[in-house]
Design a protein around this motif. Sequence first.
Motif, PDB file in Angstrom:
ATOM      1  N   THR A  91       0.020  -1.455   0.271  1.00  0.00           N
ATOM      2  CA  THR A  91      -0.372   0.240  -0.033  1.00  0.00           C
ATOM      3  C   THR A  91       0.447   1.499   0.146  1.00  0.00           C
ATOM      4  O   THR A  91       2.390   1.292   0.503  1.00  0.00           O
ATOM      5  N   PRO A  92       0.042   2.160  -0.485  1.00  0.00           N
ATOM      6  CA  PRO A  92       1.040   3.469  -1.008  1.00  0.00           C
ATOM      7  C   PRO A  92       0.905   4.498   0.434  1.00  0.00           C
ATOM      8  O   PRO A  92       0.032   4.319   1.242  1.00  0.00           O
ATOM      9  N   HIS A  93       1.951   5.357   0.552  1.00  0.00           N
ATOM     10  CA  HIS A  93       1.702   6.106   1.995  1.00  0.00           C
ATOM     11  C   HIS A  93       2.114   7.687   1.732  1.00  0.00           C
ATOM     12  O   HIS A  93       2.065   8.281   2.593  1.00  0.00           O
ATOM     13  N   ARG A  94       2.819   7.834   0.575  1.00  0.00           N
ATOM     14  CA  ARG A  94       3.134   8.988   0.438  1.00  0.00           C
ATOM     15  C   ARG A  94       3.623   8.746  -1.064  1.00  0.00           C
ATOM     16  O   ARG A  94       3.661   8.066  -2.122  1.00  0.00           O
ATOM     17  N   LEU A  95       2.703   9.798  -2.322  1.00  0.00           N
ATOM     18  CA  LEU A  95       3.617  10.834  -3.135  1.00  0.00           C
ATOM     19  C   LEU A  95       4.233  11.727  -3.594  1.00  0.00           C
ATOM     20  O   LEU A  95       3.610  12.906  -2.996  1.00  0.00           O
ATOM     21  N   VAL A 127      -0.691   9.970   1.264  1.00  0.00           N
ATOM     22  CA  VAL A 127      -1.235   9.472   0.172  1.00  0.00           C
ATOM     23  C   VAL A 127      -2.332   8.958   1.146  1.00  0.00           C
ATOM     24  O   VAL A 127      -2.770   8.592   2.685  1.00  0.00           O
ATOM     25  N   TRP A 151      -5.942   7.905  -3.013  1.00  0.00           N
ATOM     26  CA  TRP A 151      -5.723   6.814  -3.957  1.00  0.00           C
ATOM     27  C   TRP A 151      -6.797   6.183  -3.696  1.00  0.00           C
ATOM     28  O   TRP A 151      -7.673   5.585  -2.140  1.00  0.00           O
ATOM     29  N   ARG A 179      -2.496  -1.996  -6.305  1.00  0.00           N
ATOM     30  CA  ARG A 179      -1.484  -1.324  -5.843  1.00  0.00           C
ATOM     31  C   ARG A 179      -0.348  -0.720  -6.193  1.00  0.00           C
ATOM     32  O   ARG A 179       0.459  -1.050  -7.623  1.00  0.00           O
ATOM     33  N   PRO A 180      -0.007   0.503  -5.716  1.00  0.00           N
ATOM     34  CA  PRO A 180       1.123   1.364  -7.221  1.00  0.00           C
ATOM     35  C   PRO A 180       2.713   0.467  -6.645  1.00  0.00           C
ATOM     36  O   PRO A 180       2.726  -0.362  -5.848  1.00  0.00           O
ATOM     37  N   VAL A 195       6.921   7.184  -5.219  1.00  0.00           N
ATOM     38  CA  VAL A 195       5.595   6.373  -3.878  1.00  0.00           C
ATOM     39  C   VAL A 195       6.446   5.936  -3.257  1.00  0.00           C
ATOM     40  O   VAL A 195       6.935   4.468  -3.295  1.00  0.00           O
ATOM     41  N   ARG A 206       6.281   3.134  -0.487  1.00  0.00           N
ATOM     42  CA  ARG A 206       4.829   2.144   0.284  1.00  0.00           C
ATOM     43  C   ARG A 206       5.500   1.580   1.268  1.00  0.00           C
ATOM     44  O   ARG A 206       6.609   1.951   1.587  1.00  0.00           O
TER      45      ARG A 206
END
Length: 223
Positions: free
Chosen positions: A70-74, A85, A109, A115-116, A151, A153
């Motif tokens: 899962t992503p947490h920052r972009l 995110v 997201w 998931r990226p 991204v 993760r």
Amino acid sequence: MSPLPRPAVTGRALTGLAWAVLLLALSLRGGGGADGPAGDVPPAHGDIAAVGRPLGTGPSPARAPLPPATPHRLDIPALGIAAPVVPRDLDRTGAVAAPPYESAHSVGWFERGTRPGARGPALFVGHVDTATRPAVFHPLGSARPGTKVRVGRSDGSVAEFTVEDVRVVPREGFDAHEVYGPRVPGRAELRLITCGGGYDRAAGAYTANVVVSAYLTGVTNLP
């Protein structure tokens, strides 16, 4: 825009027509309301991708997809975008729910999609403005092919994507499969979406979406 059918959602990903209809129903209408958007939105008219570059032949070779995380920052350093995110689901109308305006500097997201870094297009949405100020994706229309998107993760890795094209897609009469489907089957891809085009004061909405497409080209900080 007339009401759209509600997609049937099953499993961890949407495919085919349900995916296309869902994305067509994106509820990114800008924050300007009756008073119009805040600040100047970067120019966003027509196809602003690099001329003469065939789709799928970007400036960097594609990397093999990563295990899901899962992503947490972009971050998009070239555009000054650095944002947390937040996972988003569908709202009551069947559209992807953008972050609330009080969190307009967060990126949403779609958590029931890709998931990226994993195979397929992962969807990120963000506001271009609120009623009083620019928001997180205000600079998105200035992205160009070759721009890097990073991204962060949950597995500790940072997936790096390279922008291959930027399009401004009118809300009416476009091919959703072409815009939102995988550009190259089997790749890990991103779609970054915000409002664009002109602002229709009567409707209280922008007339188009800016759609940035990117694909996985690197990864760092693997555990």
